[in-house]
Design an enzyme around this catalytic site. Structure first.
Site, PDB file in Angstrom:
ATOM      1  N   ASP A 143      21.189  40.812  46.312  1.00  0.00           N
ATOM      2  CA  ASP A 143      21.580  39.589  47.020  1.00  0.00           C
ATOM      3  C   ASP A 143      20.876  39.502  48.367  1.00  0.00           C
ATOM      4  O   ASP A 143      21.004  38.499  49.065  1.00  0.00           O
ATOM      5  CB  ASP A 143      23.102  39.559  47.237  1.00  0.00           C
ATOM      6  CG  ASP A 143      23.823  39.017  46.011  1.00  0.00           C
ATOM      7  OD1 ASP A 143      23.154  38.488  45.107  1.00  0.00           O
ATOM      8  OD2 ASP A 143      25.058  39.132  45.959  1.00  0.00           O
TER       9      ASP A 143
ATOM     10  N   TRP B 191      23.943  36.118  33.905  1.00  0.00           N
ATOM     11  CA  TRP B 191      25.212  36.789  33.594  1.00  0.00           C
ATOM     12  C   TRP B 191      25.549  37.695  34.780  1.00  0.00           C
ATOM     13  O   TRP B 191      24.900  38.708  34.989  1.00  0.00           O
ATOM     14  CB  TRP B 191      25.052  37.598  32.315  1.00  0.00           C
ATOM     15  CG  TRP B 191      26.274  38.291  31.820  1.00  0.00           C
ATOM     16  CD1 TRP B 191      27.088  39.137  32.519  1.00  0.00           C
ATOM     17  CD2 TRP B 191      26.837  38.216  30.509  1.00  0.00           C
ATOM     18  NE1 TRP B 191      28.105  39.585  31.733  1.00  0.00           N
ATOM     19  CE2 TRP B 191      27.974  39.041  30.488  1.00  0.00           C
ATOM     20  CE3 TRP B 191      26.480  37.545  29.340  1.00  0.00           C
ATOM     21  CZ2 TRP B 191      28.765  39.213  29.348  1.00  0.00           C
ATOM     22  CZ3 TRP B 191      27.265  37.724  28.205  1.00  0.00           C
ATOM     23  CH2 TRP B 191      28.395  38.547  28.212  1.00  0.00           C
ATOM     24  N   ASP B 192      26.595  37.328  35.498  1.00  0.00           N
ATOM     25  CA  ASP B 192      26.959  38.043  36.730  1.00  0.00           C
ATOM     26  C   ASP B 192      28.149  38.966  36.471  1.00  0.00           C
ATOM     27  O   ASP B 192      28.861  38.822  35.474  1.00  0.00           O
ATOM     28  CB  ASP B 192      27.305  36.990  37.802  1.00  0.00           C
ATOM     29  CG  ASP B 192      27.071  37.487  39.219  1.00  0.00           C
ATOM     30  OD1 ASP B 192      26.905  38.708  39.411  1.00  0.00           O
ATOM     31  OD2 ASP B 192      27.046  36.644  40.134  1.00  0.00           O
ATOM     32  N   MET B 193      28.402  39.892  37.393  1.00  0.00           N
ATOM     33  CA  MET B 193      29.522  40.835  37.289  1.00  0.00           C
ATOM     34  C   MET B 193      29.779  41.332  38.699  1.00  0.00           C
ATOM     35  O   MET B 193      29.009  42.128  39.210  1.00  0.00           O
ATOM     36  CB  MET B 193      29.082  41.977  36.378  1.00  0.00           C
ATOM     37  CG  MET B 193      30.129  42.881  35.801  1.00  0.00           C
ATOM     38  SD  MET B 193      31.056  43.839  36.995  1.00  0.00           S
ATOM     39  CE  MET B 193      32.002  44.865  35.926  1.00  0.00           C
ATOM     40  N   ASN B 194      30.857  40.876  39.328  1.00  0.00           N
ATOM     41  CA  ASN B 194      30.952  41.035  40.775  1.00  0.00           C
ATOM     42  C   ASN B 194      32.008  41.982  41.312  1.00  0.00           C
ATOM     43  O   ASN B 194      32.365  41.866  42.490  1.00  0.00           O
ATOM     44  CB  ASN B 194      31.147  39.654  41.418  1.00  0.00           C
ATOM     45  CG  ASN B 194      29.842  38.896  41.485  1.00  0.00           C
ATOM     46  OD1 ASN B 194      28.845  39.406  41.979  1.00  0.00           O
ATOM     47  ND2 ASN B 194      29.816  37.695  40.942  1.00  0.00           N
TER      48      ASN B 194
ATOM     49  N   ASP C 105      27.017  29.499  40.544  1.00  0.00           N
ATOM     50  CA  ASP C 105      28.482  29.480  40.560  1.00  0.00           C
ATOM     51  C   ASP C 105      29.029  28.111  41.004  1.00  0.00           C
ATOM     52  O   ASP C 105      28.373  27.391  41.760  1.00  0.00           O
ATOM     53  CB  ASP C 105      28.927  30.563  41.554  1.00  0.00           C
ATOM     54  CG  ASP C 105      30.344  31.012  41.333  1.00  0.00           C
ATOM     55  OD1 ASP C 105      31.071  30.341  40.588  1.00  0.00           O
ATOM     56  OD2 ASP C 105      30.710  32.040  41.917  1.00  0.00           O
TER      57      ASP C 105
ATOM     58  N   CYS D 100      22.928  40.332  36.333  1.00  0.00           N
ATOM     59  CA  CYS D 100      23.200  40.394  37.769  1.00  0.00           C
ATOM     60  C   CYS D 100      24.546  41.068  37.940  1.00  0.00           C
ATOM     61  O   CYS D 100      25.443  40.878  37.127  1.00  0.00           O
ATOM     62  CB  CYS D 100      23.232  38.960  38.308  1.00  0.00           C
ATOM     63  SG  CYS D 100      23.837  38.796  39.992  1.00  0.00           S
TER      64      CYS D 100
HETATM   65  C1  DGJ Z   1      26.675  37.227  43.128  1.00  0.00           C
HETATM   66  C2  DGJ Z   1      25.222  37.033  42.788  1.00  0.00           C
HETATM   67  O1  DGJ Z   1      24.494  38.181  43.102  1.00  0.00           O
HETATM   68  C3  DGJ Z   1      24.708  35.791  43.535  1.00  0.00           C
HETATM   69  O2  DGJ Z   1      23.347  35.625  43.279  1.00  0.00           O
HETATM   70  C4  DGJ Z   1      25.504  34.594  43.108  1.00  0.00           C
HETATM   71  O3  DGJ Z   1      25.256  34.322  41.759  1.00  0.00           O
HETATM   72  C5  DGJ Z   1      26.980  34.826  43.345  1.00  0.00           C
HETATM   73  N1  DGJ Z   1      27.426  36.066  42.762  1.00  0.00           N
HETATM   74  C6  DGJ Z   1      27.797  33.693  42.796  1.00  0.00           C
HETATM   75  O4  DGJ Z   1      29.142  33.905  42.906  1.00  0.00           O
END
Ligand code: DGJ
Length: 697
Positions: free
Chosen positions: A520, A450-453, A340, A498
């Site tokens: 994480d 490819w993340d999704m938070n 990021d 991710c």
């Molecule tokens: C959440 C991911 O799980 C982390 O490894 C990292 O990529 C952060 N997002 C970055 O914002």
């Protein structure tokens, strides 16, 4: 042919198992058998017939219907629930015909129609013969002119041999504490495991086992999963007549689907199997299936990556990344991933998501300079993205505030300062395809994380073409379209899935992603437990595992490396702060991993001692030809005096002679499995022990 058909009875056979169902005298499709494959077609039992239940119950409490629609006096959990245009909420299905086909895997499809309404249901079965797996899904079609409202459409109901006393194992968790296994006895009533967050989520996993007194190496285990990356539901039910069943499919919570003429609804696949050889075998079956049938690059060894997230957070620029890259390359890392912080105005998590072009201050000349430096060091380059998201502080949101999931009259709840783009919208899908395609086309990028938070909130969809509650499903189909198109245009890119760690681990996402970021939480002792849970259904090759600085005050670097070597090894610590000795240890461990990773990534995994139950653990990998293996042993914190229990190796050729590193005398595979090996460890000590076959049996 592994499918035996007759006008009213069907048997699906795999290498070792069989699954049978048939029409009873009332024309109900009743489940008949699931278990070991039997020698003769006539061996399989006849369908249950309705007889002698009280007027207070329906026949469904006793008769296990293969795919029950809600109707009549059926009070057990249905797989299908619809409302017809005139308000009737009762579905009565009769078999019309069936056909076999499918290539390379054999398929059976049974077509049903409602007796009074234009609803058609097709039950699909696909046999994965060599894996002892059966895949099921359904298609619903509207053959009339008026919409039909579908309020539940599961993918399958699985019925277990008649009786009770079964245990269900499922997994629960939260961010940084994923994949905790929970085994519980099923009692009369309904047990529900579900996700309501638009991703499977950390809280629950679309996976189960059902068994009676099975163990890691012994006993009948029924197991399964749903290939779906969104809201799912598992309901396990024991009726008053001791019939135990489990349904799995799209979650019907906040769900409704307008089934229109010529627009079939196809559910995701439910994949299940039976093994008489315990939980370990169930896992290995799924491991093989994932590697051979699902992963885009399941036969390609994974490179050892470095990821900059924990070292630099959002403070990325060419110099900081290149400095890390140089150290990583010297240690033997093969792929450098910038996480990021690289894109427009992304200095913290409160801005930038949606504007997928390099930040002009951090990368005035684009990403090309850094990528070249990484490539010149002999490494591939990888990049982090979070395409489904937008920060309100972004050019994209300022231009398209209506693109996010929201209700116009309600506040848009932010999580991590971000909102979710409505992936069900084709304009949103096209924007993401165009933007990411540009980055991938203009740069030499070998890997994308490819993340999704965040989970969904205020799930509104203005101008939805059908029922707005279709969002939960159409979002995932939109995601699949975007990811599928990008994969088609860039087939050599390796993708990692991710979602704040392990929030989206499922067989649906593995059509696109070769790896999953499991958690994480990179603290090694906790990670052992997380990895054990993950391994229940996912092979080690998919398990990205970084060595970081988390816990460095107490947990030795070697131990941290050994834990990560149990999967697809990566490094995520701040290498700028590692001293020479630490970098050398890193280089040594990476060299060792390179010599054993083919066993770990492509071999069979045996969980020998479980970290979720003990403060010590052991896991073994053995190559498919049984010629070489590797044993990992860990001790976390146990007061002395303590003696490590004897470790019984598994999966060796019993008659062949093997040498085990650290033991003077070669012995037969049988001896290492039956008499076992003794390993002594101190607290927070670990060992990697190589296993070598010396003779053929
Ligand atoms: C959440 C991911 O799980 C982390 O490894 C990292 O990529 C952060 N997002 C970055 O914002």
């Amino acid at each position: 042919m592994p499918i035996h058909t007759s006008p009213n009875y069907w048997i699906l056979e795999t290498r070792h198992s069989a699954y049978a169902f048939g029409l009873n005298k009332s024309n109900l499709l009743s489940h008949c058998y699931w278990g070991k494959r039997l020698p003769f077609v006539k061996d399989y039992p006849a369908p249950f017939e309705p007889s002698g239940w009280a007027s207070t119950d329906g026949y469904d409490h006793f008769i296990p219907e293969e795919y029950p629609g809600y109707a009549g006096t059926k009070y057990t959990d249905p797989t299908l629930k619809v409302t017809f245009a005139d308000g009737v909420r009762d579905v009565v299905l009769s078999l019309v015909d069936f056909k076999t086909g499918g290539s390379p895997q054999p398929e059976l499809a049974l077509r049903f129609k409602d007796s009074a309404y234009p609803l058609q249901l097709t039950l699909h079965y696909r046999i994965h013969e060599e894996y002892d797996l059966i895949e099921r899904w359904v298609t619903l079609e509207n053959l009339g002119t008026e919409s039909i409202s579908v309020e539940r459409a599961f993918s399958a109901k699985w019925t277990f041999p008649h009786g009770n006393g079964y245990s269900l194992t499922h997994m629960y968790g939260r961010h940084i504490d994923e994949f905790n296994m929970q085994r519980e006895i099923l009692t009369p009533g309904l047990k529900v495991i579900e996700s309501r967050r638009i991703i499977p989520s950390h809280r629950a996993v679309p996976w189960f086992t059902v068994e009676r007194e099975a163990s890691e190496n012994h006993g009948d285990v029924f197991f399964g999963t749903l290939a779906w990356s969104g809201n799912f539901k598992i309901t396990a039910e024991v009726t008053e007549y001791a019939s135990t069943r489990l349904s799995i499919g799209l979650n019907d919570w906040d769900f409704a689907w307008q089934l229109k003429p010529n627009e079939p609804l196809v559910t995701p696949s439910a994949i299940s199997g039976y093994t008489p050889n315990g939980f370990g075998d169930a896992s290995r079956i799924f491991h093989d299936y994932v590697r051979n049938e699902l992963l885009p690059h399941g036969k390609v060894l994974h490179k050892i990556l470095y990821n900059s997230w924990e070292a630099t957070l959002f403070n990325v620029d060419e110099t900081s990344q290149a400095n890390l890259a140089e150290i990583a390359a010297n240690m033997g890392v093969e792929l450098f991933v910038m996480d990021d912080g690289w894109f427009h105005n992304r200095n913290w998590d409160n801005a930038g998501l949606g504007d997928w072009f390099p930040d002009a201050k951090k990368f005035p000349n684009g990403l090309g300079g850094l990528i070249k430096r990484v490539n010149d060091l002999g490494m591939d380059f990888g990049l982090w993205v979070e395409p489904e998201m937008v920060n309100p502080d972004s050019d994209l949101y300022r231009a398209h505030p209506d693109w996010v999931i929201h209700f116009p009259t309600r506040a848009r709840t932010e999580a991590r300062n971000q909102l979710i783009l409505n992936m069900a919208r084709v304009d949103v899908q096209d924007y993401i395809i165009t933007t990411l395609d540009k980055i991938l086309s203009e740069n030499n990028i070998a890997f994308i994380k490819w993340d999704m938070n965040r989970p969904a909130s205020e799930p509104g969809w203005q101008d939805a073409p059908g029922d707005p509650r279709e969002l939960w499903v159409r979002y995932v189909y939109g995601l699949y379209r975007v990811w599928g198109e990008l994969r088609r245009r860039h087939p050599n890119v390796i993708w990692q899935s991710c979602a704040s760690g392990g929030g989206r681990p499922d067989f649906g996402i593995l059509q696109f992603a070769d790896q999953v970021w499991v958690s994480d939480n990179t603290e090694a002792t906790k990670r052992l437990s997380i990895q054990e849970g993950f391994s229940q259904f996912m092979p080690a090759i998919t398990m990205e595992a970084w060595v970081t600085d988390w816990g460095k005050e107490t947990v030795p670097l070697e131990f941290r490396f050994h834990v990560s070597m149990c999967g697809s090894l990566g490094v995520g610590g701040n290498l700028l702060e590692w001293n020479q000795a630490e970098r050398q240890m890193g280089a040594d461990c990476i060299e060792l991993y390179k010599s054993i990773r083919h066993i770990i990534q492509f071999g069979d995994q045996y969980r020998l001692i479980a970290p979720q139950k003990n403060n010590y653990s052991a896991v073994q990998y053995i190559s498919k030809d049984k010629s070489e293996g590797v044993l990992f042993v860990f001790r976390t914190l146990i007061p002395d005096p303590f003696r490590f229990p004897v470790i019984h190796l598994r999966g060796l050729d019993p008659e062949a002679l093997y040498s085990i590193e650290g033991f003077d005398q070669p012995r037969s595979g049988l001896a290492w499995m039956e008499a076992g090996v003794r390993v002594e460890l101190k607290n927070l000590q670990s060992k990697v022990i190589r296993i070598t076959r010396l003779t053929q049996s």
